[in-house]
Design a protein around this motif. Structure first.
Motif, mmCIF file in Angstrom:
data_model
loop_
_atom_site.group_PDB
_atom_site.id
_atom_site.type_symbol
_atom_site.label_atom_id
_atom_site.label_comp_id
_atom_site.label_asym_id
_atom_site.label_seq_id
_atom_site.Cartn_x
_atom_site.Cartn_y
_atom_site.Cartn_z
ATOM 1 N N VAL A 237 0.832 -1.206 0.000
ATOM 2 C CA VAL A 237 0.000 0.000 0.000
ATOM 3 C C VAL A 237 0.867 1.256 0.000
ATOM 4 O O VAL A 237 0.583 2.223 -0.728
ATOM 5 C CB VAL A 237 -0.941 -0.009 1.224
ATOM 6 N N LYS A 241 0.911 4.145 -3.016
ATOM 7 C CA LYS A 241 0.653 5.558 -2.728
ATOM 8 C C LYS A 241 1.864 6.422 -3.052
ATOM 9 O O LYS A 241 1.728 7.582 -3.449
ATOM 10 C CB LYS A 241 0.249 5.715 -1.269
ATOM 11 N N GLU A 244 1.795 7.026 -6.729
ATOM 12 C CA GLU A 244 0.712 7.945 -7.080
ATOM 13 C C GLU A 244 0.930 9.350 -6.548
ATOM 14 O O GLU A 244 0.101 10.234 -6.769
ATOM 15 C CB GLU A 244 -0.617 7.396 -6.546
ATOM 16 N N LYS A 246 0.920 10.359 -3.386
ATOM 17 C CA LYS A 246 0.025 10.665 -2.271
ATOM 18 C C LYS A 246 0.733 10.670 -0.923
ATOM 19 O O LYS A 246 0.080 10.783 0.117
ATOM 20 C CB LYS A 246 -1.112 9.640 -2.233
ATOM 21 N N ILE A 247 2.035 10.549 -0.922
ATOM 22 C CA ILE A 247 2.809 10.528 0.325
ATOM 23 C C ILE A 247 3.689 11.763 0.387
ATOM 24 O O ILE A 247 4.422 12.069 -0.563
ATOM 25 C CB ILE A 247 3.650 9.247 0.425
ATOM 26 N N LEU A 322 3.042 5.727 5.265
ATOM 27 C CA LEU A 322 1.582 5.706 5.139
ATOM 28 C C LEU A 322 0.910 6.795 5.960
ATOM 29 O O LEU A 322 -0.033 7.444 5.495
ATOM 30 C CB LEU A 322 1.041 4.343 5.570
ATOM 31 N N GLY A 340 -6.816 4.887 1.012
ATOM 32 C CA GLY A 340 -6.677 5.622 -0.246
ATOM 33 C C GLY A 340 -6.305 4.760 -1.425
ATOM 34 O O GLY A 340 -5.784 5.283 -2.422
ATOM 35 N N VAL A 341 -6.556 3.454 -1.340
ATOM 36 C CA VAL A 341 -6.296 2.545 -2.455
ATOM 37 C C VAL A 341 -7.524 1.657 -2.645
ATOM 38 O O VAL A 341 -8.453 1.669 -1.833
ATOM 39 C CB VAL A 341 -5.041 1.677 -2.196
ATOM 40 N N SER A 344 -9.666 -0.815 0.067
ATOM 41 C CA SER A 344 -9.085 -0.263 1.285
ATOM 42 C C SER A 344 -9.720 -0.861 2.549
ATOM 43 O O SER A 344 -9.014 -1.248 3.484
ATOM 44 C CB SER A 344 -9.237 1.261 1.290
#
Length: 482
Positions: A237, A241, A244, A246-247, A322, A340-341, A344
């Motif tokens: 995960v 992220k 993508e 998102k971190i 995360l 967020g995946v 989830s």
């Protein structure tokens, strides 16, 4: 000079044995196989004692035919290492930063492996069958009692942490929703004390009542598999992220900008040292190793260290990436929210419920060592615990009651790890092994200059970590009370 004794033929299966050979773990280690394997039919019920050999070797040597292999020993030792400590590692990354945190994970792993090698070498040299025995051989009986107290405090603290995690995950906390709330809504299961009590009575008590650790081998295998599932899900995960975008940017180094940050630094290093403590199970695992030798056990220690360092580093990095600055001291409580995946919700349930089952299955293994140590300390000189079912059950339920009460009084795993990590964990993992090596080195082959340096380094670091950790914990409690 005449004698009734005749030399033993070279092609005979009879040979002399050392009195301690293949008797580790027996109730009478000085006994030998004398007439157990004689074929009385062949002797026609007549034994000529003048020609009876001193020692007769069994047809199948139990040490070579029924011991565990290297990978079985790695599995057993890894089970002792991988427990609740893994849940606090992402929070240490939040305090230390990724770079310093990873360095400490590798450093503590390497030092722990070296201490295991030293412990095995001098336990074999002194013919000791347990952690307490080798401590007594090197430092005397008072030190043995102290080491057994450390094992009791450390193992009891670990079991308290297990119950805290189980309660937080299943019943929830002030800031997090429990699994039961998400499944069933509000109810009596919202109370952590009730949930923990039910788990202790229904799930843990039957497993802990078993008087042989061999009976737990299957559950230990399942527990390791569940821990690996948690690590894989968290890592995958986090990787998705990260791809993508998102971190956010993680902290790489510690923050020295506030008093709170400095206090966190003082207490987080002992938590790191707590993660690798398995030394109280090293000697029992060595005793059951097939064709045992210090070299084989050293290989077991190195493979275990490599596995645990990999799992710890992956969990620490993935968990911190995360959740970032919102990472909790118990990372499992962070999994009550969407990740967020895709899938989830299902993944959060798999992670939380799977790790709760992992802790339920590991709990009896740690409890077994705790019960054996308490019995050795309190009932010294009594019959073996395996021969007294009443004493075994009595100790089991008393210890479960004490651990349960501890879990209801300690608010979080961070609090428990701070104190056990700074005291008993450091002593068992580094202080005692270093002192044993330095003290017993004069009775055998001794230590090389490099090994002596490492022993002194471990001892010095252990003292510093203990002092700094205790001072930091006390100061932190005083600051919160003001």
């Amino acid at each position: 000079m005449g004698s009734n004794y005749k030399p033993i033929p070279k092609d005979s299966s009879v040979e002399l044995q050392s009195k301690d050979q293949n008797n580790h773990g027996s109730q009478n280690p000085k006994s030998s196989h004398i007439v157990d394997d004689l074929d009385y039919d062949d002797l026609n019920d007549e034994i000529d004692f003048d020609h009876l050999p001193l020692v007769i070797v069994p047809k199948e040597d139990s040490a070579s035919s029924s011991g565990s292999g290297i990978y079985g020993a790695v599995f057993n030792l890894s089970t002792s290492v991988i427990g609740a400590g893994i849940m606090a590692l992402p929070a240490t990354m939040k305090v230390l930063g990724l770079i310093v945190g990873l360095i400490l994970i590798f450093l503590m792993g390497i030092l722990s492996e070296i201490s295991v090698e030293l412990l095995v070498r001098f336990a074999v040299q002194s013919k000791s069958n347990s952690y307490g025995e080798v401590v007594q051989e090197a430092l005397g009986k008072p030190a043995r009692i102290l080491s057994e107290i450390c094992i009791i405090v450390n193992n009891a603290g670990v079991l308290v942490v297990y119950l805290i995690i189980i309660g937080d995950v299943m019943s929830g906390s002030l800031r997090h929703t429990g699994v039961f709330d998400q499944w069933l809504g509000n109810g009596f299961w919202d109370h952590r004390k009730i949930v923990i009590l039910v788990v202790v009575i229904i799930c843990l008590a039957p497993l802990c009542a078993l008087n042989k650790i061999d009976s737990l081998s299957t559950t230990s295998a399942a527990s390791v598999a569940l821990a690996v599932v948690f690590v894989l899900v968290a890592f995958i995960v986090a990787f998705i992220k990260l791809l993508e975008g998102k971190i956010g940017t993680p902290r790489l180094t510690p923050d020295f900008g506030s008093e709170k940050a400095i206090l966190d630094l003082l207490v987080v290093i002992p938590i790191m040292s707590n993660a690798y403590v398995c030394h109280f199970n090293v000697q029992p695992i060595y005793n059951e190793l097939e064709n045992r030798s210090p070299q084989k056990m050293n290989k077991v220690g190195r493979l275990t260290t490599a596995l645990c360092v990999t799992i710890y580093a992956s969990t620490a990095i993935a968990g911190y990436l995360l959740f970032g600055k919102d990472t909790e001291s118990d990372i499992l409580t962070n999994f009550d929210r969407p990740l967020g995946v895709r899938f989830s919700t299902a993944l959060t349930y798999i992670v939380r419920v799977g790790y709760v089952f992992h802790l339920v299955l590991v709990f009896p293994v740690i409890h077994f060592s705790l019960r054996q140590t308490v019995d050795a300390l309190v009932f010294d000189g009594s019959a073996p615990l395996s021969e007294s079912r009443k004493r075994c059950l009595g100790l089991t339920f008393v210890l479960l009651a004490v651990v349960y009460l501890g879990s209801t009084m300690i608010p979080s795993i961070w609090t428990a790890f701070k104190f056990t990590g700074a005291t008993t964990a450091v002593s068992l993992g580094f202080t005692f092994p270093a002192l044993i090596a330095l003290r017993l080195s004069s009775q055998g082959p001794g230590l090389s200059s490099r090994e002596r340096f490492l022993a002194w380094l471990m001892l010095s670091l252990a003292v510093m970590v203990s002092v700094v950790g205790v001072v930091g914990n006390v100061y932190s409690l005083q600051s919160k009370s003001e």
